[in-house]
Design a protein around this motif. Structure first.
Motif, PDB file in Angstrom:
ATOM      1  N   ASP A 126       0.824  -1.200   0.000  1.00  9.43           N
ATOM      2  CA  ASP A 126       0.000   0.000   0.000  1.00  9.43           C
ATOM      3  C   ASP A 126       0.862   1.256   0.000  1.00  9.43           C
ATOM      4  N   THR A 127       1.015   1.842  -1.178  1.00  7.91           N
ATOM      5  CA  THR A 127       1.820   3.063  -1.274  1.00  7.91           C
ATOM      6  C   THR A 127       1.079   4.275  -0.713  1.00  7.91           C
ATOM      7  N   THR A 128      -0.206   4.123  -0.366  1.00  3.32           N
ATOM      8  CA  THR A 128      -0.941   5.277   0.176  1.00  3.32           C
ATOM      9  C   THR A 128      -0.905   5.325   1.706  1.00  3.32           C
ATOM     10  N   LEU A 129      -0.293   4.310   2.327  1.00  6.40           N
ATOM     11  CA  LEU A 129      -0.193   4.323   3.789  1.00  6.40           C
ATOM     12  C   LEU A 129       0.588   5.567   4.242  1.00  6.40           C
ATOM     13  N   ASN A 130       0.076   6.246   5.277  1.00  8.83           N
ATOM     14  CA  ASN A 130       0.827   7.386   5.808  1.00  8.83           C
ATOM     15  C   ASN A 130       1.891   6.869   6.790  1.00  8.83           C
ATOM     16  N   ALA A 131       3.001   6.436   6.209  1.00  8.75           N
ATOM     17  CA  ALA A 131       4.124   5.945   7.007  1.00  8.75           C
ATOM     18  C   ALA A 131       5.145   7.068   7.128  1.00  8.75           C
ATOM     19  N   ASP A 132       5.657   7.289   8.320  1.00 13.00           N
ATOM     20  CA  ASP A 132       6.764   8.236   8.503  1.00 13.00           C
ATOM     21  C   ASP A 132       7.882   7.490   9.216  1.00 13.00           C
ATOM     22  N   LEU A 133       8.897   7.130   8.447  1.00 14.15           N
ATOM     23  CA  LEU A 133       9.944   6.230   8.938  1.00 14.15           C
ATOM     24  C   LEU A 133      11.292   6.926   9.059  1.00 14.15           C
ATOM     25  N   HIS A 134      11.254   8.208   9.444  1.00 11.46           N
ATOM     26  CA  HIS A 134      12.513   8.936   9.653  1.00 11.46           C
ATOM     27  C   HIS A 134      12.232  10.202  10.461  1.00 11.46           C
ATOM     28  N   CYS A 135      12.689  10.216  11.723  1.00 15.39           N
ATOM     29  CA  CYS A 135      12.622  11.438  12.537  1.00 15.39           C
ATOM     30  C   CYS A 135      13.560  11.299  13.733  1.00 15.39           C
ATOM     31  N   HIS A 136      13.748  12.394  14.458  1.00 16.67           N
ATOM     32  CA  HIS A 136      14.749  12.458  15.533  1.00 16.67           C
ATOM     33  C   HIS A 136      14.169  13.000  16.830  1.00 16.67           C
ATOM     34  N   SER A 137      14.607  12.410  17.943  1.00 16.75           N
ATOM     35  CA  SER A 137      14.183  12.853  19.280  1.00 16.75           C
ATOM     36  C   SER A 137      15.374  13.462  20.025  1.00 16.75           C
ATOM     37  N   VAL A 138      15.132  13.856  21.279  1.00 15.83           N
ATOM     38  CA  VAL A 138      16.210  14.391  22.129  1.00 15.83           C
ATOM     39  C   VAL A 138      17.320  13.367  22.374  1.00 15.83           C
ATOM     40  N   VAL A 139      17.073  12.125  22.057  1.00 13.77           N
ATOM     41  CA  VAL A 139      18.124  11.102  22.191  1.00 13.77           C
ATOM     42  C   VAL A 139      19.248  11.361  21.176  1.00 13.77           C
ATOM     43  N   SER A 140      18.925  12.035  20.057  1.00 14.04           N
ATOM     44  CA  SER A 140      19.996  12.501  19.153  1.00 14.04           C
ATOM     45  C   SER A 140      19.850  14.010  18.994  1.00 14.04           C
ATOM     46  N   ASP A 141      19.466  14.504  17.824  1.00 10.03           N
ATOM     47  CA  ASP A 141      19.467  15.957  17.637  1.00 10.03           C
ATOM     48  C   ASP A 141      18.082  16.542  17.384  1.00 10.03           C
ATOM     49  N   GLY A 142      17.037  15.845  17.830  1.00 10.10           N
ATOM     50  CA  GLY A 142      15.692  16.422  17.800  1.00 10.10           C
ATOM     51  C   GLY A 142      15.417  17.190  19.086  1.00 10.10           C
ATOM     52  N   THR A 143      14.302  17.916  19.128  1.00  9.81           N
ATOM     53  CA  THR A 143      13.985  18.680  20.350  1.00  9.81           C
ATOM     54  C   THR A 143      12.807  18.088  21.123  1.00  9.81           C
ATOM     55  N   LEU A 144      12.116  17.085  20.573  1.00 13.72           N
ATOM     56  CA  LEU A 144      10.989  16.465  21.285  1.00 13.72           C
ATOM     57  C   LEU A 144      11.400  15.104  21.845  1.00 13.72           C
ATOM     58  N   THR A 145      10.706  14.682  22.903  1.00  7.41           N
ATOM     59  CA  THR A 145      10.967  13.351  23.463  1.00  7.41           C
ATOM     60  C   THR A 145      10.314  12.298  22.565  1.00  7.41           C
ATOM     61  N   PRO A 146      10.711  11.026  22.697  1.00  9.32           N
ATOM     62  CA  PRO A 146      10.034   9.971  21.927  1.00  9.32           C
ATOM     63  C   PRO A 146       8.523   9.983  22.170  1.00  9.32           C
ATOM     64  N   PHE A 186      11.939  14.760  10.444  1.00  7.01           N
ATOM     65  CA  PHE A 186      11.527  15.818  11.380  1.00  7.01           C
ATOM     66  C   PHE A 186      12.482  15.855  12.577  1.00  7.01           C
ATOM     67  N   HIS A 187      12.909  17.103  12.935  1.00  3.18           N
ATOM     68  CA  HIS A 187      13.789  17.296  14.101  1.00  3.18           C
ATOM     69  C   HIS A 187      13.139  18.165  15.176  1.00  3.18           C
ATOM     70  N   SER A 188      12.360  19.177  14.741  1.00  2.00           N
ATOM     71  CA  SER A 188      11.905  20.179  15.712  1.00  2.00           C
ATOM     72  C   SER A 188      10.761  21.012  15.137  1.00  2.00           C
ATOM     73  N   PRO A 189       9.731  21.292  15.938  1.00  2.00           N
ATOM     74  CA  PRO A 189       8.645  22.149  15.445  1.00  2.00           C
ATOM     75  C   PRO A 189       9.162  23.521  15.010  1.00  2.00           C
ATOM     76  N   ALA A 190      10.209  24.009  15.682  1.00  2.00           N
ATOM     77  CA  ALA A 190      10.712  25.356  15.382  1.00  2.00           C
ATOM     78  C   ALA A 190      11.623  25.386  14.162  1.00  2.00           C
ATOM     79  N   GLU A 191      12.172  24.225  13.784  1.00  2.00           N
ATOM     80  CA  GLU A 191      13.199  24.232  12.736  1.00  2.00           C
ATOM     81  C   GLU A 191      12.807  23.494  11.465  1.00  2.00           C
ATOM     82  N   SER A 192      12.025  22.420  11.598  1.00  2.00           N
ATOM     83  CA  SER A 192      11.836  21.534  10.449  1.00  2.00           C
ATOM     84  C   SER A 192      10.772  22.064   9.497  1.00  2.00           C
ATOM     85  N   ARG A 193      11.069  21.987   8.231  1.00  2.00           N
ATOM     86  CA  ARG A 193      10.111  22.473   7.217  1.00  2.00           C
ATOM     87  C   ARG A 193       9.050  21.432   6.913  1.00  2.00           C
TER      88      ARG A 193
END
Ligand code: AMP
Ligand code: MN
Ligand code: MN
Ligand code: MN
Length: 289
Positions: A3-23, A253-260
């Motif tokens: 299913d190519t229409t599935l809304n899958a998001d398989l790439h993002c970052h948390s505070v465990v690396s360089d994101g600003t949100l927790t898991p 996605f890394h951060s609400p303030a930074e990511s486009r």
């Protein structure tokens, strides 16, 4: 489910690396953005995986384990995403620990180089932003440089600093392509080339990347990512077909303030492709219906 229409998001970052949100915050944001299958892919680190999977389970969101491994290939840094591996695999843990190993020294050298350019206190400044002191990254330096008014946003930082030939750039040796793919594969997961359009390879070098990646047992490529233009999605849709690779989709996605690109806010995969989630059905941690 091919299913190519599935809304899958398989790439993002948390505070465990360089994101600003927790898991946990990311799981909620993914769910409320309409994501149906999610993976957290912190850089070189899987200590957020159990939290991400539990948070997803608690709110009825299907989950795939994830990681984004830093690799050195032909004098550039390439990112390899791993999906659907066993979170407790010892070889993967050891490989990632080894990959993270040089980050503290590199950060000190980056700060020394920035000081030469008149930007002082960058090591301590960046460390303040690092949720995980084991994983100090250029993104944390970029946040410090925005905070202190050196640049207006992190995009300007990466245009003027921290990249090859610019102040604050320090060349670094990451994992080999073979090791990264092998760690993921031996842990039962699928290796995926992240955001291929971001690299500055010649056509021959890119061919070498795809060929060697496949040779080591890599099976996927990101086609739809927050880092690709619509035209680049088409280029790598063709590459996926040409090399017989499954296609992945993720915001980075890394951060609400930074990511486009927000979680799940991406075009669908082109319909002729085989999604990575079709091949990873047995690795998905299903939320109770
Ligand atoms: P590092 O792993 O310390 O080399 O940091 C790389 C991270 O910097 C990437 O994962 C991105 O989050 C961030 N970044 C943002 N823009 C750029 C860019 N133009 N070049 C490299 N890294 C970037
Ligand atoms: Mn990053
Ligand atoms: Mn990346
Ligand atoms: Mn990423």
């Amino acid at each position: 489910m091919n299913d190519t229409t599935l809304n899958a998001d398989l790439h993002c970052h948390s505070v465990v690396s360089d994101g600003t949100l927790t898991p946990e915050q990311l799981a909620l944001r993914a769910k409320s953005s309409g994501v149906q299958l999610w993976a957290l892919t912190d850089h070189d680190e899987i200590t957020g995986q159990a939290r991400a999977a539990a948070a997803a389970q608690a709110i009825g969101l299907d989950y795939l384990s994830g990681v984004e491994i830093s690799v050195s290939f032909l004098h550039q840094t390439v990112h390899i995403v791993g999906l659907g591996f066993d979170m407790g695999n010892v070889q993967l843990w050891q490989g990632l620990r080894q990959t993270r190993g040089g980050r503290a020294l590199r950060a000190q050298q980056m700060a020394d180089d920035l000081a030469q350019a008149g930007i002082h206190g960058a090591f301590e400044g960046a460390l303040k932003y690092a949720g995980n002191h084991d994983l100090i990254s250029r993104t944390h330096f970029a946040r410090f440089m925005v905070e202190t008014g050196v640049c207006k946003d992190t995009y300007e930082v990466f245009r003027k600093y921290l990249t090859e030939g610019k102040p604050g750039y320090v060349e670094h040796r990451w994992a080999t392509l073979k090791d990264a793919v092998t760690w993921i594969r031996h842990a039962g997961g699928m290796a995926v080339i992240a955001h291929p359009a971001r690299y500055k390879f010649s056509a021959n070098e890119e061919l070498a990347l795809f060929t060697e990646f496949k040779g080591h047992g890599g099976r996927g490529v990101e086609v739809v990512t927050g880092s690709h233009s619509a035209a680049e999605c088409l280029v790598y849709a063709d590459a996926a077909l040409e090399f017989g690779l499954a296609a992945s989709r993720g915001s980075d996605f890394h951060s609400p303030a930074e990511s486009r690109t927000d979680l799940g806010a991406l075009p669908n995969l082109p319909a002729q492709l085989t999604p990575v989630w079709t091949l990873l059905q047995h690795r998905i941690q299903r939320a109770a219906a």
